[in-house]
Design a protein around this motif. Structure first.
Motif, PDB file in Angstrom:
ATOM      1  N   PRO A  48       5.252  90.247 -40.128  1.00 58.76           N
ATOM      2  CA  PRO A  48       5.485  88.824 -40.376  1.00 58.76           C
ATOM      3  C   PRO A  48       4.601  87.974 -39.469  1.00 58.76           C
ATOM      4  CG  PRO A  48       7.269  89.730 -39.075  1.00 58.76           C
ATOM      5  CD  PRO A  48       6.358  90.880 -39.429  1.00 58.76           C
ATOM      6  N   GLY A  49       4.058  86.923 -40.028  1.00 56.19           N
ATOM      7  CA  GLY A  49       3.182  86.046 -39.267  1.00 56.19           C
ATOM      8  C   GLY A  49       3.792  84.662 -39.124  1.00 56.19           C
ATOM      9  N   ASN A  50       2.939  83.656 -39.210  1.00 55.74           N
ATOM     10  CA  ASN A  50       3.362  82.271 -39.068  1.00 55.74           C
ATOM     11  C   ASN A  50       4.347  81.906 -40.174  1.00 55.74           C
ATOM     12  OD1 ASN A  50       3.476  79.643 -38.175  1.00 55.74           O
ATOM     13  ND2 ASN A  50       1.600  79.022 -39.193  1.00 55.74           N
ATOM     14  N   LYS A  51       5.474  81.340 -39.784  1.00 53.89           N
ATOM     15  CA  LYS A  51       6.547  80.958 -40.710  1.00 53.89           C
ATOM     16  C   LYS A  51       7.010  82.144 -41.547  1.00 53.89           C
ATOM     17  CE  LYS A  51       4.945  76.224 -40.907  1.00 53.89           C
ATOM     18  NZ  LYS A  51       4.385  75.154 -41.724  1.00 53.89           N
ATOM     19  N   GLU A  52       7.002  83.333 -40.941  1.00 51.39           N
ATOM     20  CA  GLU A  52       7.435  84.595 -41.542  1.00 51.39           C
ATOM     21  C   GLU A  52       6.668  84.956 -42.806  1.00 51.39           C
ATOM     22  OE1 GLU A  52      11.619  85.163 -41.731  1.00 51.39           O
ATOM     23  OE2 GLU A  52      11.961  84.153 -39.826  1.00 51.39           O
ATOM     24  N   HIS A  53       5.438  84.505 -42.910  1.00 46.19           N
ATOM     25  CA  HIS A  53       4.569  84.883 -44.026  1.00 46.19           C
ATOM     26  C   HIS A  53       4.009  86.272 -43.716  1.00 46.19           C
ATOM     27  CE1 HIS A  53       0.766  85.010 -46.292  1.00 46.19           C
ATOM     28  NE2 HIS A  53       1.491  84.377 -47.201  1.00 46.19           N
ATOM     29  N   LEU A  54       4.189  87.226 -44.622  1.00 44.14           N
ATOM     30  CA  LEU A  54       3.763  88.597 -44.389  1.00 44.14           C
ATOM     31  C   LEU A  54       2.250  88.723 -44.538  1.00 44.14           C
ATOM     32  CD1 LEU A  54       6.540  90.544 -46.307  1.00 44.14           C
ATOM     33  CD2 LEU A  54       6.401  90.053 -43.874  1.00 44.14           C
TER      34      LEU A  54
END
Length: 69
Positions: A48-54
């Motif tokens: 998961p990355g920024n704002k839980e964007h995979l």
């Protein structure tokens, strides 16, 4: 204006130059890893990355699967 254009251009230029410098090193390391283990030299993982964007993370596989006797 600085944040919109100059900083973005600077960041992009530095990232491009850094990628071009690192590319031969990564390719040589990947070739050495492949020749030693005969397996894919790259390891991928979903994180998961920024704002839980995979996103897909790609790493060099520096550990091997060999076992001691």
């Amino acid at each position: 204006m600085y944040k919109m254009f100059v900083k973005r251009l600077f960041d992009f230029s530095v990232a491009l130059i850094g990628s071009l410098v690192a590319l031969p090193i990564v390719l040589i390391a990947g070739l050495i890893i492949y020749m030693q283990d005969w397996q894919s030299p790259f390891f991928t993982q979903i994180r998961p990355g920024n704002k839980e964007h995979l996103f897909r993370l790609v790493k060099l596989c520096t550990m091997n699967n060999r076992k001691d006797a």
